[in-house]
Design a protein around this motif. Structure first.
Motif, PDB file in Angstrom:
ATOM      1  N   PRO A  20       4.157  -5.207   7.121  1.00 35.60           N
ATOM      2  CA  PRO A  20       3.608  -3.893   6.821  1.00 35.60           C
ATOM      3  C   PRO A  20       3.824  -2.957   8.006  1.00 35.60           C
ATOM      4  O   PRO A  20       3.720  -3.364   9.158  1.00 35.60           O
ATOM      5  CB  PRO A  20       2.113  -4.165   6.606  1.00 35.60           C
ATOM      6  N   ASN A 136      -0.816  -0.678   1.605  1.00 39.34           N
ATOM      7  CA  ASN A 136      -1.737  -1.257   0.626  1.00 39.34           C
ATOM      8  C   ASN A 136      -1.165  -1.234  -0.783  1.00 39.34           C
ATOM      9  O   ASN A 136      -1.489  -2.090  -1.603  1.00 39.34           O
ATOM     10  CB  ASN A 136      -3.077  -0.522   0.656  1.00 39.34           C
ATOM     11  N   ASP A 167      -9.626   1.217   4.118  1.00 36.83           N
ATOM     12  CA  ASP A 167      -8.254   0.810   3.844  1.00 36.83           C
ATOM     13  C   ASP A 167      -7.894  -0.466   4.608  1.00 36.83           C
ATOM     14  O   ASP A 167      -7.118  -1.301   4.115  1.00 36.83           O
ATOM     15  CB  ASP A 167      -7.286   1.931   4.217  1.00 36.83           C
ATOM     16  N   PHE A 171      -6.692  -3.951   2.846  1.00 32.41           N
ATOM     17  CA  PHE A 171      -5.512  -4.701   3.255  1.00 32.41           C
ATOM     18  C   PHE A 171      -5.867  -6.157   3.554  1.00 32.41           C
ATOM     19  O   PHE A 171      -5.165  -7.078   3.123  1.00 32.41           O
ATOM     20  CB  PHE A 171      -4.872  -4.059   4.482  1.00 32.41           C
ATOM     21  N   GLN A 174      -6.303  -8.061   0.435  1.00 31.24           N
ATOM     22  CA  GLN A 174      -5.034  -8.322  -0.253  1.00 31.24           C
ATOM     23  C   GLN A 174      -4.245  -9.446   0.408  1.00 31.24           C
ATOM     24  O   GLN A 174      -3.772 -10.373  -0.251  1.00 31.24           O
ATOM     25  CB  GLN A 174      -4.168  -7.056  -0.269  1.00 31.24           C
TER      26      GLN A 174
END
Length: 233
Positions: A20, A136, A167, A171, A174
């Protein structure tokens, strides 16, 4: 600085790397760099720079002082797939973009500038997959593209500080749900749940916390100058 943790985590497996906030894709190609851990005090005083290139040493040498009790890697992982996501990926094959990147390097840091140029030349020969988008929104999509027979490694360094707290939490949720090895390298205040696991009395002094699957394993310098292994007990 990711190498010792990655090597131990991926013994006898083929890694696939997803990053990321991969601005240029440079750090998705660890198998093409040459790493020098020779400053580490280890039983083998003849320790030499690590390289996996079959045709000789890489033109890119990354120095990292390895400190503490850890297994010094003897080779680089054979990464079989690479993918990254960033809001604004930079094409290092474009001379104007590369010049802009070089302008961000402090004027007196000639060695870093030379390393950037050498790394850009290697990336230009074999560009990794780079997708423009929000991490994300894209991390699960990129993870789904990795080969099913490979061990997916999701890694990031100095990224989550730029996200709002909600956020960051999204993340973490996830990536924790993925069938992957998650390596995070962030400031100590960025992920409080990691800071809470650090040994009592340890001096952080502005270091980053390198963690594997949400468990701290080392303190690192912000630009990777050293890796200080944390006690395992």
């Amino acid at each position: 600085m990711l190498l010792p943790t990655t090597t131990v985590a991926l013994r006898r497996s083929k890694p696939a790397a997803a990053q990321p906030s991969s601005k240029t894709g440079l750090w998705e190609l660890p198998g093409t760099w040459r790493f020098d851990p020779s400053s580490h005090t280890c039983p083998d005083p003849s320790s030499k720079p690590i390289s996996s290139l079959k045709d000789g040493p890489s033109s890119v040498v990354v120095d990292c002082d390895l400190r503490g009790a850890l297994d010094v890697p003897i080779g680089l992982p054979d990464v079989v797939w690479r993918g990254g996501v960033d809001l604004n990926p930079i094409d290092v094959t474009d001379i104007d973009s590369l010049n802009w990147l070089e302008a961000l390097v402090w004027p007196e840091h000639d060695e870093r500038r030379a390393r950037l140029r050498a790394a850009a030349r290697i990336v230009a020969q074999d560009p990794p997959l780079l997708v423009a988008g929000d991490l994300n929104a894209e991390v699960a999509n990129r993870a789904a593209q990795a080969p099913g027979d490979a061990t997916l490694v999701v890694f990031h360094s100095a990224v989550l500080a730029y996200l709002e707290v909600e956020d960051r939490d999204r993340f973490v949720d996830q990536v924790s749900a993925l069938d992957a090895v998650w390596l995070s390298n962030e400031g100590v205040a960025v992920l409080p749940e990691l800071a809470a696991q650090l040994p009592t009395g340890i001096a952080v002094n502005g270091d980053f916390v390198l963690a594997k699957n949400g468990v701290p394993v080392a303190l690192t310098a912000r630009h990777g100058q050293y890796y200080r292994a944390l006690p395992t007990t």
